[in-house]
Design a protein around this motif. Sequence first.
Motif, PDB file in Angstrom:
ATOM      1  N   ARG A   1     -88.849  28.273 -31.093  1.00 25.18           N
ATOM      2  CA  ARG A   1     -87.950  28.901 -30.125  1.00 25.18           C
ATOM      3  C   ARG A   1     -86.510  28.387 -30.203  1.00 25.18           C
ATOM      4  O   ARG A   1     -85.572  29.109 -29.924  1.00 25.18           O
ATOM      5  CB  ARG A   1     -88.487  28.686 -28.708  1.00 25.18           C
ATOM      6  CG  ARG A   1     -89.810  29.382 -28.447  1.00 25.18           C
ATOM      7  CD  ARG A   1     -90.295  29.177 -27.034  1.00 25.18           C
ATOM      8  NE  ARG A   1     -91.559  29.875 -26.765  1.00 25.18           N
ATOM      9  CZ  ARG A   1     -92.746  29.408 -27.062  1.00 25.18           C
ATOM     10  NH1 ARG A   1     -92.847  28.214 -27.651  1.00 25.18           N
ATOM     11  NH2 ARG A   1     -93.836  30.096 -26.802  1.00 25.18           N
ATOM     12  N   ASN A   2     -86.335  27.135 -30.549  1.00 28.21           N
ATOM     13  CA  ASN A   2     -84.985  26.557 -30.553  1.00 28.21           C
ATOM     14  C   ASN A   2     -84.494  26.239 -31.957  1.00 28.21           C
ATOM     15  O   ASN A   2     -83.671  25.352 -32.154  1.00 28.21           O
ATOM     16  CB  ASN A   2     -84.962  25.284 -29.693  1.00 28.21           C
ATOM     17  CG  ASN A   2     -85.306  25.570 -28.246  1.00 28.21           C
ATOM     18  OD1 ASN A   2     -84.805  26.517 -27.654  1.00 28.21           O
ATOM     19  ND2 ASN A   2     -86.187  24.744 -27.675  1.00 28.21           N
ATOM     20  N   GLY A   3     -85.014  26.979 -32.932  1.00 25.95           N
ATOM     21  CA  GLY A   3     -84.609  26.732 -34.306  1.00 25.95           C
ATOM     22  C   GLY A   3     -83.198  27.222 -34.590  1.00 25.95           C
ATOM     23  O   GLY A   3     -82.586  27.935 -33.786  1.00 25.95           O
ATOM     24  N   ASN A   4     -82.671  26.851 -35.748  1.00 24.58           N
ATOM     25  CA  ASN A   4     -81.322  27.271 -36.103  1.00 24.58           C
ATOM     26  C   ASN A   4     -81.344  28.560 -36.915  1.00 24.58           C
ATOM     27  O   ASN A   4     -82.363  29.217 -37.059  1.00 24.58           O
ATOM     28  CB  ASN A   4     -80.603  26.147 -36.863  1.00 24.58           C
ATOM     29  CG  ASN A   4     -81.261  25.820 -38.199  1.00 24.58           C
ATOM     30  OD1 ASN A   4     -82.032  26.604 -38.739  1.00 24.58           O
ATOM     31  ND2 ASN A   4     -80.956  24.653 -38.733  1.00 24.58           N
ATOM     32  N   TYR A   5     -80.182  28.908 -37.468  1.00 26.66           N
ATOM     33  CA  TYR A   5     -80.009  30.148 -38.227  1.00 26.66           C
ATOM     34  C   TYR A   5     -80.970  30.227 -39.415  1.00 26.66           C
ATOM     35  O   TYR A   5     -81.460  31.295 -39.751  1.00 26.66           O
ATOM     36  CB  TYR A   5     -78.557  30.205 -38.702  1.00 26.66           C
ATOM     37  CG  TYR A   5     -78.226  31.380 -39.580  1.00 26.66           C
ATOM     38  CD1 TYR A   5     -78.014  32.637 -39.018  1.00 26.66           C
ATOM     39  CD2 TYR A   5     -78.086  31.238 -40.956  1.00 26.66           C
ATOM     40  CE1 TYR A   5     -77.690  33.727 -39.823  1.00 26.66           C
ATOM     41  CE2 TYR A   5     -77.758  32.317 -41.762  1.00 26.66           C
ATOM     42  CZ  TYR A   5     -77.556  33.547 -41.188  1.00 26.66           C
ATOM     43  OH  TYR A   5     -77.235  34.617 -41.985  1.00 26.66           O
TER      44      TYR A   5
END
Length: 230
Positions: free
Chosen positions: A216-220
């Motif tokens: 859910r809070n991953g980067n690009y």
Amino acid sequence: MGEGKLIGVGVGPGDSELLTLKAVKIIKDVPVICAPRSSRNKPSRALSIIKDILASRDNYRLIEPVFPMTRDINKLERHWDEAAKLVADELEKGYDVAFVTLGDPSLYSTFSYLQERIEDLGFEVEMVPGVTSFTGCAASASMTLVEGDEILVVVPRVDERLKEIISYVDTCIIMKSPRSGSEIEDIIGDDPREKKIVSIQNCSMKDETIREGFMRNGNYLSTTIIKFRK
């Protein structure tokens, strides 16, 4: 001196050891390297992958056009036009230009926008394939993506189209998955089949992260692989 050629070079997902032999040869020899960056304040990720190769060179020119992360089409068109002019100036002098791009130049790459403009100007364009982000992710997670007559779908953005086809899909790749939010979880959750869900962030890089389920809070640079079980 004749006209130069634009070469779109896929440099893979992050690990420089995943570069193809052809990509390495071109990067070692080409007189001009074009490495796009998302803003003037951020270094090019593609350039960071080939930095060790370039370290042994002192006879190349580097151009770094900005391809901003925005959906403002007018702003994007302006930056693509500026990049095309930078490249065309080098090609007119007879220099070949290698445009380095993450993954493969034929798959969701900024290279396509430049290619169209350069071809319209009458210059020759070549493409060198690279390891895609999702095949790199599958390798990191030791997952087989598809077998036999199974269907693989690559999704750049989650919308109503995915709902319409999901029941026919055996494996689904969600690119840049965190930006899909809870919508992708709802769509996948509505499918009654058993499934394996793995998310990978910064594939093949030193800070690679592999997680069961959605990130859910991953980067690009986060990708989710969903494999449905029959």
